[in-house]
Design an enzyme around this catalytic site. Structure first.
Site, PDB file in Angstrom:
ATOM      1  CE  LYS A 174      50.943  70.022 -78.388  1.00 32.77           C
ATOM      2  NZ  LYS A 174      51.669  68.977 -78.373  1.00 32.77           N
ATOM      3  CD  GLU A 249      44.194  71.750 -63.355  1.00 31.43           C
ATOM      4  OE1 GLU A 249      45.106  71.702 -62.147  1.00 31.43           O
ATOM      5  OE2 GLU A 249      43.052  72.014 -63.392  1.00 31.43           O
ATOM      6  CB  CYS A 283      51.286  67.514 -61.359  1.00 33.33           C
ATOM      7  SG  CYS A 283      49.585  66.536 -61.533  1.00 33.33           S
ATOM      8  CD  GLU A 380      56.815  69.452 -61.469  1.00 29.35           C
ATOM      9  OE1 GLU A 380      56.804  70.124 -62.517  1.00 29.35           O
ATOM     10  OE2 GLU A 380      55.581  68.801 -61.595  1.00 29.35           O
TER      11      GLU A 380
HETATM   12  P1  NAD Z   1      55.145  70.373 -71.127  1.00 30.64           P
HETATM   13  O1  NAD Z   1      54.672  71.748 -70.365  1.00 30.64           O
HETATM   14  O2  NAD Z   1      56.444  70.327 -71.763  1.00 30.64           O
HETATM   15  O3  NAD Z   1      53.981  69.916 -72.150  1.00 30.64           O
HETATM   16  C1  NAD Z   1      52.836  69.939 -71.848  1.00 30.64           C
HETATM   17  C2  NAD Z   1      52.116  69.959 -73.330  1.00 30.64           C
HETATM   18  O4  NAD Z   1      52.403  71.154 -73.749  1.00 30.64           O
HETATM   19  C3  NAD Z   1      52.492  68.916 -74.450  1.00 30.64           C
HETATM   20  O5  NAD Z   1      51.305  68.491 -75.386  1.00 30.64           O
HETATM   21  C4  NAD Z   1      53.382  69.923 -75.279  1.00 30.64           C
HETATM   22  O6  NAD Z   1      53.828  69.468 -76.476  1.00 30.64           O
HETATM   23  C5  NAD Z   1      52.864  71.388 -75.316  1.00 30.64           C
HETATM   24  N1  NAD Z   1      53.660  72.508 -75.417  1.00 30.64           N
HETATM   25  C6  NAD Z   1      54.993  72.700 -75.089  1.00 30.64           C
HETATM   26  N2  NAD Z   1      55.213  73.817 -75.563  1.00 30.64           N
HETATM   27  C7  NAD Z   1      54.227  74.286 -76.126  1.00 30.64           C
HETATM   28  C8  NAD Z   1      53.853  75.819 -76.376  1.00 30.64           C
HETATM   29  N3  NAD Z   1      54.916  76.772 -76.722  1.00 30.64           N
HETATM   30  N4  NAD Z   1      52.562  76.043 -76.720  1.00 30.64           N
HETATM   31  C9  NAD Z   1      51.732  75.395 -76.588  1.00 30.64           C
HETATM   32  N5  NAD Z   1      51.876  73.956 -76.171  1.00 30.64           N
HETATM   33  C10 NAD Z   1      53.012  73.472 -75.813  1.00 30.64           C
HETATM   34  O7  NAD Z   1      55.021  69.485 -69.890  1.00 30.64           O
HETATM   35  P2  NAD Z   1      55.293  67.737 -69.874  1.00 30.64           P
HETATM   36  O8  NAD Z   1      56.769  67.728 -69.804  1.00 30.64           O
HETATM   37  O9  NAD Z   1      54.645  67.331 -70.847  1.00 30.64           O
HETATM   38  O10 NAD Z   1      54.517  67.391 -68.680  1.00 30.64           O
HETATM   39  C11 NAD Z   1      55.275  67.508 -67.415  1.00 30.64           C
HETATM   40  C12 NAD Z   1      54.717  68.679 -66.567  1.00 30.64           C
HETATM   41  O11 NAD Z   1      53.321  68.750 -66.696  1.00 30.64           O
HETATM   42  C13 NAD Z   1      55.006  68.921 -65.126  1.00 30.64           C
HETATM   43  O12 NAD Z   1      55.389  69.958 -64.705  1.00 30.64           O
HETATM   44  C14 NAD Z   1      53.888  68.255 -64.544  1.00 30.64           C
HETATM   45  O13 NAD Z   1      53.789  68.759 -63.155  1.00 30.64           O
HETATM   46  C15 NAD Z   1      52.762  69.035 -65.303  1.00 30.64           C
HETATM   47  N6  NAD Z   1      51.641  68.255 -64.867  1.00 30.64           N
HETATM   48  C16 NAD Z   1      50.671  68.795 -64.337  1.00 30.64           C
HETATM   49  C17 NAD Z   1      49.437  68.305 -64.064  1.00 30.64           C
HETATM   50  C18 NAD Z   1      48.381  68.932 -63.547  1.00 30.64           C
HETATM   51  O14 NAD Z   1      47.188  68.677 -63.400  1.00 30.64           O
HETATM   52  N7  NAD Z   1      48.488  70.073 -62.184  1.00 30.64           N
HETATM   53  C19 NAD Z   1      49.119  67.016 -64.486  1.00 30.64           C
HETATM   54  C20 NAD Z   1      49.984  66.447 -65.200  1.00 30.64           C
HETATM   55  C21 NAD Z   1      51.283  67.079 -65.536  1.00 30.64           C
END
Ligand code: NAD
Length: 476
Positions: A174, A249, A283, A380
């Site tokens: 997804k 992650e 991140c 962040e």
């Molecule tokens: P997000 O948590 O909003 O979304 C991530 C994914 O989760 C998307 O596909 C989203 O549609 C899905 N999602 C959202 N709500 C959900 C739910 N209730 N159940 C299941 N899936 C759901 O994050 P984002 O805004 O897309 O990305 C930014 C965040 O990701 C930042 O906090 C960043 O630090 C983190 N990030 C971490 C890493 C790492 O490897 N540690 C890498 C990249 C990004």
């Protein structure tokens, strides 16, 4: 080539059954790119059930050499389509085209690494006390839900999908609703490369609409998630009900520590990209910069000058280093944070303004005079903002670094080997680079301590994370 705009299920494009369409906007131009189908609940059920059928029907039992062949073929097709994939990413999220090309290459390398890993990943034979023959098997889990964010859509999808497939799982991928294009293209290309129908399903859709259904589906055995800490925590709660396996992650607030004994001029020149690359939507962004007091002023001068020189602008141009933020909303969040810092009397040494007319651009900002209680120091921001503070004492600095609930990445600059070893041991983070800002190596584990995550992507650790260990005892 055509834009992929439908779900990819069972080896074919498919209309959504009841999901909401997603309108994609190019963040560099604010123009509409496409309307992409969003998955609905019937799509989730169909995709997961047929992925399970594909698992049982053969992918898990395919000879390892055959799986290796398919995975190498996927890598080859990704390389052949590198430019198309890079252009998709560039348009979709405003990623600078040079970075987008590198990231597609990285995705291909991930497939190659795990293709080669399939026949190098094995169990043990154990001389148990009672005699007989005892051995372990690494068995695939079943259907894995891979949920990925919008900031590195293609490589993160690859580093979840490739190891999961390599050990014999099937995957429901997804992508984030803002960034579905390269994930859909991956599904199609992998199928063309010989991946059987149903082994990799791609379901764009908002997390709110289908996230819970995917995570709680009884045939999902593992959730591999990259995204925010808040969503990661919710996934873990939901997964706990059925004791599903999770790897997470999550967010970060990574330090960049510069000692006076280091090659600090080089650190000052290279550090802007350690936080501003991907417009700070990273991140691993080194968003807390700790500089030892004796070099603080000359370091800041150089660092600010290097920040001014960054090429901010059209992501389609090869020379661009910093593109727009992913959306108008994301830029507003970052601007609100900067406004809060200004209201508290913090100094914006450079940046923070909107440099171009159209597009969600924001000039990289350097904040000085920040206090430990400030929001911009603790949270962040996920945008092009760095906070710089001087430090006097190594132990107090380490305490401040570790005061963050996050622990993902970081850099440490020193030419004193003993100090490097001592400080590296004490920093609470899953990844740390000494005299470098490199965080991601395909061959090495990547992941966070504390609220930055659970489990590891990449390296052979990821293959372990997509298997269960089975112990078999044979009596003599
Ligand atoms: P997000 O948590 O909003 O979304 C991530 C994914 O989760 C998307 O596909 C989203 O549609 C899905 N999602 C959202 N709500 C959900 C739910 N209730 N159940 C299941 N899936 C759901 O994050 P984002 O805004 O897309 O990305 C930014 C965040 O990701 C930042 O906090 C960043 O630090 C983190 N990030 C971490 C890493 C790492 O490897 N540690 C890498 C990249 C990004």
């Amino acid at each position: 080539m055509q834009l992929p705009t439908e779900l990819f299920v069972n080896g074919a494009w498919r209309h959504s059954a009841g999901g909401k369409a997603i309108t994609l906007i190019n963040p560099a131009t604010e123009e509409r790119i496409a309307e992409v189908a969003g998955a609905g609940l019937p799509d989730v059920n169909e995709a997961v059930e047929s992925a399970h059928r594909a698992f049982v029907a053969g992918w898990r039992d395919l000879a390892p050499g055959k799986r290796t062949e398919v995975m190498f073929n996927v890598a080859r097709l990704l390389r052949e389509n590198l430019e198309w994939l890079a252009q998709l990413e560039c348009q979709n999220i405003g990623k600078p085209i040079s970075d987008a090309r590198d990231e597609v290459g990285l995705g291909a390398r991930v497939f190659e690494y795990y293709a080669g890993g399939i026949t190098r990943f094995y169990g043990q034979t154990i001389p148990v006390a009672r005699g007989g023959f005892d051995y372990t098997l690494r068995t695939p889990m079943g259907v894995v839900a891979a949920i990925v964010p919008w900031n590195f859509p293609f490589p993160i999808a690859c580093w979840k999908v490739a190891p999961a497939l390599a050990v014999g799982n099937c995957v429901a991928l997804k992508p984030a609703s803002l960034s579905p294009l390269t994930a859909l293209a991956l599904g199609k290309l992998a199928h063309e490369a010989g991946l059987p129908a149903g082994v990799l399903q791609v379901l764009p859709g908002s997390g709110q609409a289908i996230g819970d259904a995917l995570v709680t589906h009884p045939l999902i055995r593992k959730i591999s998630f990259t995204g925010s800490t808040a969503v990661g925590s919710r996934i873990m709660e939901l997964a706990a009900r059925d004791l599903k396996r999770v790897s997470l992650e999550l967010g970060g607030k990574s330090p960049n520590i510069v000692f006076a004994d280091s090659d600090w001029e080089r650190a000052a020149e290279t550090s802007p990209m350690s936080v501003f690359a991907n417009t700070g939507q990273d991140c691993c962004a080194r968003s807390r910069l700790f500089v030892e007091r004796p070099i603080y002023e000359p370091f800041v001068e150089r660092f600010v000058a290097a920040t001014r020189k960054l090429a901010v602008g059209d992501p389609a141009k090869a020379e661009t280093q910093i593109g727009p933020l992913v959306s108008a909303g994301q830029r507003e969040v970052v601007e609100a944070c900067l406004a809060g810092a200004r209201a508290q009397g913090r100094t914006v040494a450079v940046g923070g303004e909107r440099p171009c007319g159209k597009g969600y651009y924001l000039a990289p900002a350097v904040l000085l005079g920040v206090e430990t209680a400030d929001v911009c120091w603790r949270e962040e921001i996920f945008g092009p903002v760095v906070c710089v503070r001087p430090f006097d004492d190594e132990a107090a600095m380490i305490q401040e670094v570790n005061a963050s609930p996050y622990g993902l990445s970081g850099s440490l600059w020193t030419n004193d080997l003993r100090r490097a070893l001592r400080v590296a041991r004490q920093i609470e983070s899953g990844v740390l680079s000494v005299n470098s800002h490199s965080s991601v190596h395909v061959e090495a584990p990547f992941g966070g301590f504390k609220q930055s995550g659970l489990g590891r992507d990449l390296g052979m650790n990821a293959m372990e994370g997509y298997t269960e260990v089975k112990n078999v005892y044979v009596a003599e």
